[in-house]
Design a protein around this motif. Structure first.
Motif, mmCIF file in Angstrom:
data_model
loop_
_atom_site.group_PDB
_atom_site.id
_atom_site.type_symbol
_atom_site.label_atom_id
_atom_site.label_comp_id
_atom_site.label_asym_id
_atom_site.label_seq_id
_atom_site.Cartn_x
_atom_site.Cartn_y
_atom_site.Cartn_z
ATOM 1 N N LEU A 165 36.217 51.196 -3.022
ATOM 2 C CA LEU A 165 37.399 51.705 -2.327
ATOM 3 C C LEU A 165 37.065 52.428 -1.027
ATOM 4 N N GLU B 272 46.105 48.731 -2.319
ATOM 5 C CA GLU B 272 47.457 49.002 -1.819
ATOM 6 C C GLU B 272 48.434 47.880 -2.173
ATOM 7 N N LYS C 196 40.458 48.932 -0.118
ATOM 8 C CA LYS C 196 41.686 49.720 0.032
ATOM 9 C C LYS C 196 42.904 48.811 0.165
ATOM 10 N N MET D 34 44.935 59.832 -1.526
ATOM 11 C CA MET D 34 45.383 58.588 -2.107
ATOM 12 C C MET D 34 45.972 58.862 -3.488
#
Length: 74
Positions: A50, A60, A56, A1
């Motif tokens: 997360l 995003e 998440k 990530m």
């Protein structure tokens, strides 16, 4: 990530603890006796948030063009 900067609110409470909150996630806060300790603790909380799918997805979709904090005295 990919690494991403997140907003944090930091206040020093009446007991001289630093209280840190990330407003992107409900209930995402921590504290510490020093600022460094509080930031270390909130990083741990954020890592837990997360790990969840909802966290998440929020991360995003977070793409602010500008971020500022203002205070007002009333």
């Amino acid at each position: 990530m990919q690494k991403q900067q997140l907003p944090l609110f930091i206040e020093k409470d009446e007991d001289d603890f630093y209280v840190v909150e990330c407003p992107l996630f409900d209930g995402c806060y921590s504290q510490g006796k020093t600022l460094d300790e509080a930031l270390t603790n909130i990083r741990e909380v954020l890592n837990l948030v997360l790990e969840e799918k909802g966290g998440k997805e929020i991360l995003e979709s977070y793409q602010p063009k500008e971020l500022s904090l203002h205070t007002i005295t009333i």
